[in-house]
Write a protein that holds these residues in place. Structure first.
Motif, short mmCIF file in Angstrom:
data_model
loop_
_atom_site.label_atom_id
_atom_site.label_comp_id
_atom_site.label_asym_id
_atom_site.label_seq_id
_atom_site.Cartn_x
_atom_site.Cartn_y
_atom_site.Cartn_z
N PRO A 38 0.84 -1.20 0.00
CA PRO A 38 0.00 0.00 0.00
C PRO A 38 0.87 1.25 0.00
N ASN A 39 0.47 2.26 -0.73
CA ASN A 39 1.28 3.46 -0.94
C ASN A 39 0.91 4.54 0.07
N GLY A 40 1.82 4.77 1.04
CA GLY A 40 1.58 5.83 2.02
C GLY A 40 0.29 5.64 2.80
N GLU A 41 0.00 4.41 3.18
CA GLU A 41 -1.25 4.10 3.87
C GLU A 41 -1.36 4.84 5.20
N ARG A 82 19.29 -0.98 -2.19
CA ARG A 82 18.98 0.39 -2.61
C ARG A 82 17.80 0.35 -3.57
N LEU A 83 17.04 1.42 -3.55
CA LEU A 83 15.85 1.50 -4.39
C LEU A 83 16.26 1.79 -5.83
N HIS A 84 16.00 0.84 -6.70
CA HIS A 84 16.36 0.95 -8.12
C HIS A 84 15.30 1.74 -8.89
N GLU A 85 14.05 1.50 -8.56
CA GLU A 85 12.95 2.19 -9.24
C GLU A 85 11.69 2.05 -8.40
N SER A 86 10.82 3.06 -8.45
CA SER A 86 9.54 2.97 -7.76
C SER A 86 8.45 3.54 -8.64
N ARG A 87 7.24 2.99 -8.48
CA ARG A 87 6.09 3.42 -9.27
C ARG A 87 4.84 3.38 -8.41
N GLU A 88 4.05 4.44 -8.52
CA GLU A 88 2.75 4.46 -7.88
C GLU A 88 1.72 3.96 -8.88
N THR A 89 0.80 3.13 -8.42
CA THR A 89 -0.17 2.56 -9.34
C THR A 89 -1.44 2.20 -8.59
N SER A 90 -2.39 1.63 -9.31
CA SER A 90 -3.60 1.09 -8.72
C SER A 90 -3.85 -0.28 -9.31
N PHE A 91 -4.10 -1.26 -8.47
CA PHE A 91 -4.38 -2.61 -8.94
C PHE A 91 -5.88 -2.84 -9.15
N ALA A 92 -6.69 -1.80 -8.98
CA ALA A 92 -8.14 -1.99 -9.00
C ALA A 92 -8.82 -1.25 -10.14
N ARG A 93 -8.09 -0.88 -11.17
CA ARG A 93 -8.68 -0.12 -12.28
C ARG A 93 -9.33 -1.07 -13.27
N ARG A 94 -10.54 -1.45 -12.96
CA ARG A 94 -11.27 -2.39 -13.80
C ARG A 94 -12.55 -1.75 -14.30
N GLY A 95 -13.24 -2.45 -15.17
CA GLY A 95 -14.49 -1.94 -15.70
C GLY A 95 -14.27 -0.85 -16.74
N PRO A 96 -15.36 -0.24 -17.24
CA PRO A 96 -15.26 0.77 -18.30
C PRO A 96 -14.39 1.97 -17.91
N LEU A 97 -14.54 2.47 -16.67
CA LEU A 97 -13.73 3.61 -16.25
C LEU A 97 -12.26 3.23 -16.19
N ARG A 140 -3.72 6.57 -6.59
CA ARG A 140 -2.76 5.50 -6.80
C ARG A 140 -2.41 4.87 -5.46
N PRO A 141 -3.23 3.93 -5.02
CA PRO A 141 -3.10 3.42 -3.65
C PRO A 141 -2.01 2.38 -3.45
N HIS A 142 -1.32 1.97 -4.51
CA HIS A 142 -0.29 0.96 -4.37
C HIS A 142 1.07 1.47 -4.86
N LEU A 143 2.10 0.87 -4.30
CA LEU A 143 3.47 1.22 -4.65
C LEU A 143 4.19 -0.04 -5.11
N VAL A 144 4.88 0.07 -6.24
CA VAL A 144 5.74 -1.00 -6.71
C VAL A 144 7.18 -0.52 -6.55
N GLY A 145 7.97 -1.26 -5.81
CA GLY A 145 9.36 -0.90 -5.60
C GLY A 145 10.28 -1.99 -6.13
N VAL A 146 11.33 -1.58 -6.82
CA VAL A 146 12.33 -2.50 -7.35
C VAL A 146 13.65 -2.20 -6.65
N LEU A 147 14.20 -3.19 -5.98
CA LEU A 147 15.38 -3.00 -5.14
C LEU A 147 16.52 -3.87 -5.63
N ALA A 148 17.73 -3.33 -5.59
CA ALA A 148 18.94 -4.07 -5.91
C ALA A 148 19.84 -4.07 -4.68
N ARG A 149 20.65 -5.09 -4.57
CA ARG A 149 21.59 -5.13 -3.46
C ARG A 149 22.62 -4.02 -3.62
#
Length: 218
Positions: free
Chosen positions: A114-117, A157-172, A190-199
């Motif tokens: 969850p992004n900044g819950e 270390r944080l390689h990349e981060s993205r804010e998104t929503s996993f619930a964008r369904r239906g016509p809208l 954008r209630p979710h966060l995707v983080g990509v981490l590298a050592r």
């Protein structure tokens, strides 16, 4: 979770960490030409994941983390979906230690959370013990900046981060996916966060600035 397509490549070895009942493993097998392993703390979860995916050609096994570590198995990608928000400090330290030993030198850890819950908005009262607790047992709020800090504290270390929503369904949801310019970026939920981490020291080049998430189409 089409967003995983940005980080998972054909032919890679992928570990579904904290696999639950194996839905993510099934998605990986269905959507990407990768070899998939799965692991969980619960024997029942391992059994269900094995049962769900065992007939798939590129599904290798569902087993415990200790077994994978003892075998010396290493992965190009470790994916942990909706996990870090459940881990206290000791559990988080163990998680990063295990992942560090499970990744190949150039491997990446992909997490969703969850992004900044706002945890206090989802607290409920137990009528038996008169104590409050989070509805889904979350113990920490994670944002791009706090994820970068947690990573740094545990040898990543944080390689990349993205804010998104996993619930964008239906016509809208379809319109927003195809035409994100219809809604101003600041108004998009954008209630979710995707983080990509590298050592740390892995040589993987960082692609993001955690304090300024980039706009993108969900």
């Amino acid at each position: 979770m089409q967003v995983l397509g940005r980080y998972v490549r054909s032919g890679q070895s992928v570990l579904d960490y904290a696999c639950g009942i194996g839905f993510l493993s099934a998605h990986l097998l269905r959507s990407f030409h990768v070899d998939v392993w799965a692991t969980d703390e619960g024997e029942h979860a391992i059994e269900l994941t094995q049962r769900r995916n065992g007939g798939q050609l590129r599904f290798r096994t569902a087993t415990t983390v200790d077994t994978l570590l003892a075998q010396g198995t290493r992965f190009d990608r470790v994916v942990a979906v909706e996990l870090v928000e459940h881990l206290d400090d000791d559990q988080l330290e163990l998680f990063f230690d295990r992942v560090s030993r499970l990744l190949v030198p150039s491997g990446l850890l992909v997490v969703t959370t969850p992004n900044g819950e706002q945890l206090d908005r989802k607290m409920i009262l137990c009528p038996n013990c008169n104590q409050t607790f989070h509805r889904w047992q979350h113990v920490r709020s994670v944002s791009s900046s706090t994820l970068a800090q947690l990573a740094a504290e545990h040898g990543f270390r944080l390689h990349e981060s993205r804010e998104t929503s996993f619930a964008r369904r239906g016509p809208l949801g379809y319109l927003l996916r195809r035409h994100p310019c219809l809604v101003p970026a600041r108004a998009m939920h954008r209630p979710h966060l995707v983080g990509v981490l590298a050592r740390s020291g892995s040589g993987v080049r960082t692609r993001c600035r955690p304090h300024r998430p980039r706009r993108f189409a969900p």
